[in-house]
Design a protein around this motif. Structure first.
Motif, PDB file in Angstrom:
ATOM      1  N   UNK A   1       0.833  -1.191   0.000  1.00  0.00           N
ATOM      2  CA  UNK A   1       0.000   0.000   0.000  1.00  0.00           C
ATOM      3  C   UNK A   1       0.871   1.245   0.000  1.00  0.00           C
ATOM      4  N   UNK A   2       0.612   2.167  -0.896  1.00  0.00           N
ATOM      5  CA  UNK A   2       1.343   3.414  -0.927  1.00  0.00           C
ATOM      6  C   UNK A   2       0.851   4.367   0.139  1.00  0.00           C
ATOM      7  N   UNK A   3       1.534   5.467   0.261  1.00  0.00           N
ATOM      8  CA  UNK A   3       1.143   6.453   1.261  1.00  0.00           C
ATOM      9  C   UNK A   3      -0.162   7.129   0.848  1.00  0.00           C
ATOM     10  N   UNK A 108     -10.729  10.012   3.065  1.00  0.00           N
ATOM     11  CA  UNK A 108      -9.284  10.006   3.280  1.00  0.00           C
ATOM     12  C   UNK A 108      -8.780  11.400   3.644  1.00  0.00           C
ATOM     13  N   UNK A 109      -9.266  12.401   2.926  1.00  0.00           N
ATOM     14  CA  UNK A 109      -8.814  13.772   3.198  1.00  0.00           C
ATOM     15  C   UNK A 109      -9.262  14.232   4.578  1.00  0.00           C
ATOM     16  N   UNK A 110     -10.506  13.964   4.937  1.00  0.00           N
ATOM     17  CA  UNK A 110     -11.024  14.389   6.241  1.00  0.00           C
ATOM     18  C   UNK A 110     -10.257  13.708   7.374  1.00  0.00           C
ATOM     19  N   UNK A 118      -3.505   5.896   8.518  1.00  0.00           N
ATOM     20  CA  UNK A 118      -4.152   4.661   8.044  1.00  0.00           C
ATOM     21  C   UNK A 118      -3.299   3.425   8.277  1.00  0.00           C
ATOM     22  N   UNK A 119      -3.960   2.380   8.742  1.00  0.00           N
ATOM     23  CA  UNK A 119      -3.295   1.097   8.975  1.00  0.00           C
ATOM     24  C   UNK A 119      -4.057   0.016   8.222  1.00  0.00           C
ATOM     25  N   UNK A 131       5.717   3.482   9.780  1.00  0.00           N
ATOM     26  CA  UNK A 131       6.880   4.377   9.817  1.00  0.00           C
ATOM     27  C   UNK A 131       6.443   5.816  10.035  1.00  0.00           C
ATOM     28  N   UNK A 132       5.297   6.178   9.479  1.00  0.00           N
ATOM     29  CA  UNK A 132       4.768   7.526   9.707  1.00  0.00           C
ATOM     30  C   UNK A 132       4.401   7.704  11.179  1.00  0.00           C
ATOM     31  N   UNK A 133       3.771   6.684  11.782  1.00  0.00           N
ATOM     32  CA  UNK A 133       3.442   6.750  13.205  1.00  0.00           C
ATOM     33  C   UNK A 133       4.711   6.890  14.042  1.00  0.00           C
ATOM     34  N   UNK A 134       5.755   6.178  13.632  1.00  0.00           N
ATOM     35  CA  UNK A 134       7.025   6.266  14.348  1.00  0.00           C
ATOM     36  C   UNK A 134       7.602   7.671  14.257  1.00  0.00           C
TER      37      UNK A 134
END
Length: 284
Positions: A1-3, A108-110, A118-119, A131-134
């Protein structure tokens, strides 16, 4: 899944106006559901409020809770006094299921501007958005997770936890403060099987919601790393190529087997704390 719309989650996106708008609107909705449509009692609220507002600079905060309905977040924050759910800077980041919250570009935008990450269910602990959460934890931010991984409305002991939260604790350069929270009554506000196996279109009212904040869980990560490495030496590894990268933590390198041992130990400690708090909440 992409960002997914990572640009929309940035604080400087359109000078922060979308984030402020979404956080304020969602926070107002949460307060209305928690305090006007229902009665919410929060126990030990000051512990969370103090950690959100005045923990040491650069120290991240992870709150963990049971998961009783699709509206746990944001409604559980609406029961706290003050601007906890309305301030875009103080508001939490939260891990949110991609298949529920990110089904189309509008959602998604909201959710992205509302500080949701997103997970993908079954995507593993090293999926891209973890990685974003990290990165948010490295910034010293507040992150909320539902480590059970799905909604459970039965009044039963806390189930075995997924390892995502444990992996974030391990990978973060500064050990986060981990605060357990248990809530009750959310299954009555938003029952999963309300009408022909579906949730109600809006939250139900005249329910008593309860939020119980525990005390921070203490982790001696270096000692737990040593124990995990020692335990991994007695585990027969499967005859297949390792899928996880070697991880450095507390000055030690952990292969996949050692990481699994560590994540089990961390998750069991969080699970135990949540279960103790769940039993306390039943007595209150």
């Amino acid at each position: 899944m992409g960002k997914i719309m990572e640009w929309a989650a940035r604080s400087d996106h359109l000078r922060g106006t979308p984030r402020k708008t979404v956080i304020t609107a969602v926070g107002a909705f949460a307060k209305a559901v928690a305090n006007l449509c229902n009665k919410t009692t929060v126990h030990n609220a000051d512990t969370l409020m103090n950690l959100v507002r005045s923990r040491p600079p650069g120290v991240p905060l992870i709150t963990v809770s049971n998961h009783m309905s699709t509206l746990d977040d944001p409604v559980m924050w609406g029961g706290f006094k003050g601007l906890l759910s309305l301030d875009p800077e103080l508001a939490r980041w939260v891990l949110a299921a991609e298949d529920i919250c990110f089904r189309n570009p509008i959602f998604s935008y909201i959710f992205r501007t509302g500080k949701c990450i997103p997970i993908t269910r079954g995507g593993g602990i090293y999926q891209e958005h973890m990685n974003e959460a990290l990165e948010r934890l490295k910034d010293g931010s507040w992150l909320h997770t539902f480590p059970e991984g799905k909604v459970f409305q039965e009044d039963v002991p806390i189930r075995r936890l997924k390892w995502g939260t444990a992996s974030l604790i391990t990978r973060c350069p500064v050990t986060p403060i981990v605060l357990p929270i248990i809530h009750r009554g959310f299954d009555e506000m938003m029952p999963e099987n309300y009408f022909y196996g579906r949730r109600p279109p809006v939250p139900l009212w005249n329910k008593h919601l309860q939020v119980v904040v525990g005390e921070p869980i203490e982790f001696d990560v270096p000692m737990m790393v040593e124990s995990a490495i020692s335990a991994s030496r007695h585990v027969t590894a499967p005859l297949q190529e390792a899928k996880w990268p070697v991880l450095s933590s507390a000055g030690q390198e952990l292969d996949e087997t050692a990481q699994r041992c560590l994540y089990i130990a961390l998750s069991e400690k969080i699970q135990s704390s949540l279960e103790t708090l769940r039993l306390l909440a039943k007595r209150l």
